[in-house]
Write an enzyme that holds these catalytic residues in place. Structure first.
Site, mmCIF file in Angstrom:
data_model
loop_
_atom_site.group_PDB
_atom_site.id
_atom_site.type_symbol
_atom_site.label_atom_id
_atom_site.label_comp_id
_atom_site.label_asym_id
_atom_site.label_seq_id
_atom_site.Cartn_x
_atom_site.Cartn_y
_atom_site.Cartn_z
ATOM 1 N N CYS A 59 -1.091 6.213 8.988
ATOM 2 C CA CYS A 59 -1.404 4.933 8.341
ATOM 3 C C CYS A 59 -2.497 5.216 7.335
ATOM 4 O O CYS A 59 -2.432 6.213 6.622
ATOM 5 C CB CYS A 59 -1.812 3.892 9.384
ATOM 6 S SG CYS A 59 -3.150 4.438 10.491
ATOM 7 N N ARG A 117 0.841 -1.211 0.000
ATOM 8 C CA ARG A 117 0.000 0.000 0.000
ATOM 9 C C ARG A 117 0.866 1.247 0.000
ATOM 10 O O ARG A 117 0.524 2.253 -0.631
ATOM 11 C CB ARG A 117 -0.940 -0.008 1.204
ATOM 12 C CG ARG A 117 -2.025 -1.075 1.125
ATOM 13 C CD ARG A 117 -2.979 -0.953 2.305
ATOM 14 N NE ARG A 117 -3.767 0.264 2.225
ATOM 15 C CZ ARG A 117 -4.424 0.794 3.263
ATOM 16 N NH1 ARG A 117 -4.352 0.226 4.456
ATOM 17 N NH2 ARG A 117 -5.140 1.896 3.125
#
Length: 278
Positions: A237, A178
């Site tokens: 995050c 990611r």
């Protein structure tokens, strides 16, 4: 007083009358699942906190998937559980501390230092001979009064300004895939904040789901920080949840003082004017 991690053995030895346990189990794909498994069986005396309803605020489409909750509203919930300034609070989940760490950070944010995450979660409790119960916990409501924050956060404007000022290091807790912008399924844009470093939150854990020893964590984090002080580190995050695992790991390693960017990637990428690195 336990302020970072607590073992199942240590938790079992705590006096119940002076301890409040928080069950933080959750599934992003099924927001009601945590309540269901809590009702089926939880640690004795535990109260349930839902990531979406208790540990997050109202989404606007521009402030991330899990914006910070209203502190006073959360304080009312914590007071209803009987948390006083002298209460030892223990949060747990079944996901390597992923959701319990969010509760840990939020209580620090509200000025409560005696909060620890159960190392290894439910599995560690049961492996130590602990039982689960479906019984409702006893309630001893009180007034939880927020105090000066023990931890700090930064907003999106500070992160944007840091692109040119380089005052702090951004550490992204998402997976390497990611981070690189590959296989993004949670957010509409893949990639990362320019200049960010990557430390997957699961890299803080051993194979048994417990955190690595404090000294090992310390050496790994010092290598990543490259001479920066903890106060010069900001964690993010996807939505400000798994980043709290990195914050907890640093604190347990004796490197307390880093900050959280709560909006994280889901807020950052909501504005196409903000740059993206891949």
């Amino acid at each position: 007083m336990y302020t970072t991690l607590i073992s199942a053995e240590q938790l079992a030895a705590l006096p119940p009358a002076q301890t409040v346990i928080l069950d933080c189990r959750f599934k992003l794909t099924d927001p009601g699942w945590g309540q269901q498994v809590y009702d089926a069986g939880h640690l004795p005396g535990a109260h349930y906190l839902n990531l979406d309803y208790h540990l997050s605020g109202t989404k606007t489409g521009q402030n991330g998937r899990h914006p910070l909750p209203d502190g006073q509203r959360l304080a009312v919930v914590l007071g209803a559980f009987g948390i006083t300034p002298s209460t030892q609070v223990v949060a747990y989940d079944d996901a390597g501390g992923l959701y319990a760490s969010r509760a840990w950070w939020l209580l620090k944010w509200l000025g409560h230092d005696a909060i620890a995450v159960l190392d290894g979660g439910v599995a560690a409790w049961q492996a130590n001979g602990g039982q689960l119960t479906a019984d409702a916990p006893a309630s001893h409501p009180t007034r939880f009064a927020p105090r000066s924050a023990i931890c700090d956060s930064v907003d999106v404007d500070a992160v944007l300004a840091n692109l040119s000022q380089n005052d702090f290091l951004i550490v992204d807790a998402r997976s390497q895939e990611r981070f690189r912008g590959e296989g993004e399924t949670m957010d509409p844009v893949g990639g990362h904040i320019p200049g960010a470093a990557n430390r997957f939150f699961q890299d803080n854990l051993s194979g048994d789901g417990r955190f690595k020893p404090a000294e090992q964590l310390r050496q790994e984090w010092l290598a990543l920080l490259g001479g920066r002080e903890p106060a010069d580190v900001v964690h993010q995050c996807g939505s400000g949840v798994s980043a709290c695992v990195n914050l907890l790991a640093m604190a347990h390693a004796g490197l307390a003082g880093s900050r959280l960017y709560p909006g994280s990637w889901s807020e950052w990428c909501s504005d196409p004017a903000r740059p993206v690195a891949r």
